[in-house]
Design an enzyme around this catalytic site. Structure first.
Site, PDB file in Angstrom:
ATOM      1  N   CYS A 336       0.813  -0.734  -0.023  1.00  0.00           N
ATOM      2  CA  CYS A 336       0.350   0.198   0.419  1.00  0.00           C
ATOM      3  C   CYS A 336       0.725   1.242  -0.409  1.00  0.00           C
ATOM      4  O   CYS A 336       1.290   1.876  -1.156  1.00  0.00           O
ATOM      5  CB  CYS A 336      -0.995   0.028   1.155  1.00  0.00           C
ATOM      6  SG  CYS A 336      -2.201   1.433   0.890  1.00  0.00           S
ATOM      7  N   HIS A 433      -3.701  -5.583   0.950  1.00  0.00           N
ATOM      8  CA  HIS A 433      -3.918  -5.153   2.476  1.00  0.00           C
ATOM      9  C   HIS A 433      -4.561  -6.559   2.473  1.00  0.00           C
ATOM     10  O   HIS A 433      -5.155  -7.607   1.892  1.00  0.00           O
ATOM     11  CB  HIS A 433      -4.123  -4.559   3.449  1.00  0.00           C
ATOM     12  CG  HIS A 433      -3.908  -3.307   3.441  1.00  0.00           C
ATOM     13  ND1 HIS A 433      -2.018  -2.787   4.026  1.00  0.00           N
ATOM     14  CD2 HIS A 433      -4.244  -2.440   3.118  1.00  0.00           C
ATOM     15  CE1 HIS A 433      -2.566  -2.074   4.032  1.00  0.00           C
ATOM     16  NE2 HIS A 433      -3.498  -1.159   3.179  1.00  0.00           N
TER      17      HIS A 433
END
Length: 496
Positions: A336, A433
């Site tokens: 991310c 994630h």
């Protein structure tokens, strides 16, 4: 509001006393007894977020508590989430959606308007629950923050919920902290506390009998239990970055993974499955420490402030360490915000991530990232391209990354490419994630470094929750806690 629904609030004498863990354990305990349990935290401050069933964000701790209660995580379990972006400001998420930004100096005045959202969510959960377990935030003893409080006594008073106070003996001074909390609270707030728990005890519990007696005598609150330290609790995803200091090294492990502790590190529970692997030494590199030269893989974790943490990373000299690591043939994975750090540039024309502008990033991937106010928050399914393993996880990010290395994506999410890889695949990044929670992927990824894995991550989490529930059953007066929760019901019946 359904004032007759049994509910009890766990507040604490300070942060990191174990409120989230106690609530999770009670949620599993009472769920196993056949009750429909709803966890609830009016206001949370954490950059470790999870995706609710409605698609919005909530604190990771409430998602764990929902799992403990064998229910789906809902935006109503954490109606107000504060995600710190700097030392003086935070993004505010209300009912799962980005609400705006507030400086800390303005939040005390602005949070009163959020109480209606909090009460709305509490009422929503109460309608379908046999028991609501409420978690406080910080400490009710922070009387300088009492005006407009929605996290502790402000909520408890508004919703008429009884309180159990938790003290942390591991950090020392637990008698003073509990008695001191009694001292600074207003009389009506003291009366709302119906008992206390001492948490994280190590050693022979009989040695603290006099301490328990002293607290009860000086406060008038009954003792509800002394909870010994439970190692399995460390398997559960942590909420606060302070918990990373408790991670222990695994000397002699076949693979060394280093994770720089960025100043606004977020969703660091992405690395929990690696930390449970016997063949992996997962080390969190603290500020002021270099990334060790013997590192095999550097993982750049998520961050709530990508551009801010880029500057922080450079201030620690970690940019030099990472580039030297790559020159030595090491591997780097960005998750991310960590993925965004690996590119050529990060542009933030609207100041969505902080101050508007464009900065040069680490230059290890041929990508450019542009931030935008629109935020992607959703659960996703896909395929890891290199191994062919199915993966699932979630996205919580601002911005879009494009460039030549995106032609070699890391995963295909719902058919679309995500992430980027260098031509030799030693530097990679993805917005996904939860990647390492996928056992099949993790095994194949570790095999590439000569590490065998037999860990079943989800089974480990379930074992931890059951062990925690067993532990609390043994060391708490569970019947008294349930009676406290049901006292709301009795009070409503008596006033009818």
């Amino acid at each position: 509001m359904h004032t007759t629904t049994p509910a009890v609030m766990v507040q604490a004498t300070g942060s990191n006393a174990g409120k989230s863990t106690i609530v999770a354990g009670l949620a599993r305990l009472f769920t196993r007894r056949g009750l429909r349990v709803a966890p609830f935290k009016p206001q949370n401050m954490s950059n470790n977020a999870a995706i609710a069933v409605e698609g919005g964000e909530i604190g990771r701790a409430q998602a764990v508590q929902a799992r403990a209660a064998r229910s789906a995580p809902s935006i109503h379990m954490n109606p107000v989430l504060l995600k710190p972006e700097s030392d003086t400001g935070a993004q505010i998420v209300v009912h799962g959606k980005r609400f705006g930004k507030l400086k800390a100096s303005d939040y005390a005045a602005g949070r009163t308007q959020l109480l209606s959202a909090v009460i709305e969510s509490f009422a929503h959960l109460s309608r379908d629950a046999d028991l609501v377990l409420v978690e406080g935030a910080g400490s009710p003893a922070e009387i300088n923050l009492r005006r407009g409080d929605i996290a502790n006594m402000g909520f408890a008073g508004a919703a008429d919920v009884p309180v159990v106070l938790l003290g942390d003996i591991d950090r020392g001074g637990v008698i003073a902290s509990i008695v001191g909390t009694h001292l600074v609270l207003a009389p009506d707030e003291r009366a709302r506390i119906r008992g206390f728990i001492v948490n994280k005890f190590r050693g022979d519990p009989r040695l603290f009998d006099d301490g328990i007696g002293a607290i009860a005598r000086m406060t008038g609150w009954p003792a509800l239990g002394l909870v010994p330290w439970l190692p399995q609790a460390a398997w559960l995803p942590a909420e606060d970055a302070v918990d990373l200091d408790r991670k222990t090294a695994a000397p002699g492990a076949a693979l060394t993974v280093a994770v720089p502790m960025l100043s606004r590190i977020a969703n660091f529970d992405d690395l929990d499955p690696l930390g449970m692997e016997a063949g992996v030494d997962l080390m969190f590199v603290r500020p002021g420490e270099p990334i060790p030269a013997q590192t095999d893989v550097v993982i750049l974790p998520g961050t709530k402030s990508t551009i801010g943490d880029l500057a922080f990373l450079r201030s620690q000299g970690w940019d030099v360490d990472i580039k030297a690591h790559v020159r030595r043939g090491g591997h780097v994975l960005g998750l991310c915000g960590g993925y965004q750090l690996l590119g050529r540039t990060i542009a933030d024309p609207d100041g969505a991530d902080g101050h508007a502008g464009t900065v040069e990033a680490l230059g290890l991937l041929e990508i450019e990232t542009v931030m935008s106010p629109d935020k992607s928050t959703r659960t996703v399914h896909g395929i890891h391209r290199a191994t062919g393993e199915a993966v699932q996880g979630y996205e919580i990010h601002l911005g879009r990354s494009e460039g030549a290395d995106c032609e070699r994506p890391v995963v295909l999410i719902d058919g679309r490419p995500d992430g980027a890889s260098s031509p030799d695949a030693r530097v990679q990044g993805t917005y996904l994630h939860g990647l390492f929670a996928n056992d099949g992927f993790r095994r194949k990824w570790l095999e590439g470094f000569g590490v065998a894995s037999t860990l079943v991550y989800e089974r480990q989490i379930e074992r931890a929750l059951d062990a925690l529930a067993d532990h609390l059953e043994q060391h708490l007066n569970v019947g008294a806690i349930l009676d406290i929760a049901r006292s709301r019901q009795n009070k409503a019946a008596n006033s009818a």
